[in-house]
Design an enzyme around this catalytic site. Structure first.
Site, PDB file in Angstrom:
ATOM      1  N   HIS A  90      49.052 -20.878  -0.430  1.00  0.00           N
ATOM      2  CA  HIS A  90      50.282 -20.618  -1.085  1.00  0.00           C
ATOM      3  C   HIS A  90      50.170 -19.409  -1.805  1.00  0.00           C
ATOM      4  O   HIS A  90      49.244 -18.854  -2.326  1.00  0.00           O
ATOM      5  CB  HIS A  90      50.519 -21.779  -1.866  1.00  0.00           C
ATOM      6  N   GLU A 138      50.959 -18.762  -5.052  1.00  0.00           N
ATOM      7  CA  GLU A 138      50.506 -19.063  -6.425  1.00  0.00           C
ATOM      8  C   GLU A 138      48.949 -18.925  -6.273  1.00  0.00           C
ATOM      9  O   GLU A 138      48.429 -18.459  -6.977  1.00  0.00           O
ATOM     10  CB  GLU A 138      50.946 -20.457  -6.986  1.00  0.00           C
ATOM     11  N   CYS A 156      54.629 -26.447  -6.128  1.00  0.00           N
ATOM     12  CA  CYS A 156      54.451 -27.709  -5.540  1.00  0.00           C
ATOM     13  C   CYS A 156      53.278 -28.364  -6.301  1.00  0.00           C
ATOM     14  O   CYS A 156      52.815 -27.938  -7.139  1.00  0.00           O
ATOM     15  CB  CYS A 156      54.067 -27.526  -3.996  1.00  0.00           C
ATOM     16  N   CYS A 206      50.119 -26.425  -6.443  1.00  0.00           N
ATOM     17  CA  CYS A 206      50.085 -25.197  -7.155  1.00  0.00           C
ATOM     18  C   CYS A 206      50.202 -25.608  -8.573  1.00  0.00           C
ATOM     19  O   CYS A 206      49.502 -24.838  -9.583  1.00  0.00           O
ATOM     20  CB  CYS A 206      51.255 -24.161  -6.963  1.00  0.00           C
TER      21      CYS A 206
END
Length: 154
Positions: A53, A55, A83, A86
């Site tokens: 992801h 992040e 999410c 993260c």
């Protein structure tokens, strides 16, 4: 232009890199003392890894650049609300502040679906949402609209 807008524009540039390679366009930057120390964009499909992801990759780069896992002097700018995974990484890396563009009504874990930062963990980052919200949302909408159109022609 505020600092929040300036750094969100950098996150949007990173999201554009994801868009260019066919990934869901989400971008993130980690900032310390007004300097970007980590940049990431979504690479789950191309990297074949659920952890890639925006992040996560920005936090990873910042930790490597700064030489440690505690990012308590840093802020994270991300185009889409984080999410659960993260949000957990943000808590564990001690990032002091999270700034996001648009809400994620399906998996947002700092306000929309759940507020993980309000739970009794050992660290609670500050949160600012809605920075350049329309631009962040439009990039995602355009990506999914084009994806649907592409599937119709196949």
């Amino acid at each position: 232009m505020t600092d929040d807008e300036k750094f969100m524009r950098e996150a949007l540039r990173a999201a554009g890199e994801a868009y260019d390679i066919g990934e869901v366009p989400i971008g993130a930057v980690v900032v310390k003392d007004g300097e970007i120390v980590g940049i990431g964009f979504n690479r789950r499909e191309t990297g074949k890894n659920a952890l890639y992801h925006a992040e996560m990759t920005a936090i990873d780069e910042a930790c490597k650049k700064l030489g440690g896992w505690r990012l308590w002097q840093c802020e994270l700018y991300v185009t889409l609300e984080p999410c659960p995974m993260c949000a957990g990484a943000i808590i564990n890396s001690r990032i002091r502040r999270v700034v996001y563009g648009c809400a994620d009504l399906k998996a947002g874990s700092v306000r929309s679906v759940i507020d993980m930062f309000s739970l009794p963990f050992n660290h609670r980052p500050e949160v600012t949402g809605g920075v350049l919200e329309e631009e962040c949302s439009e990039l995602l909408s355009r990506f999914f609209r084009e994806l649907r159109e592409k599937k119709k022609t196949q």
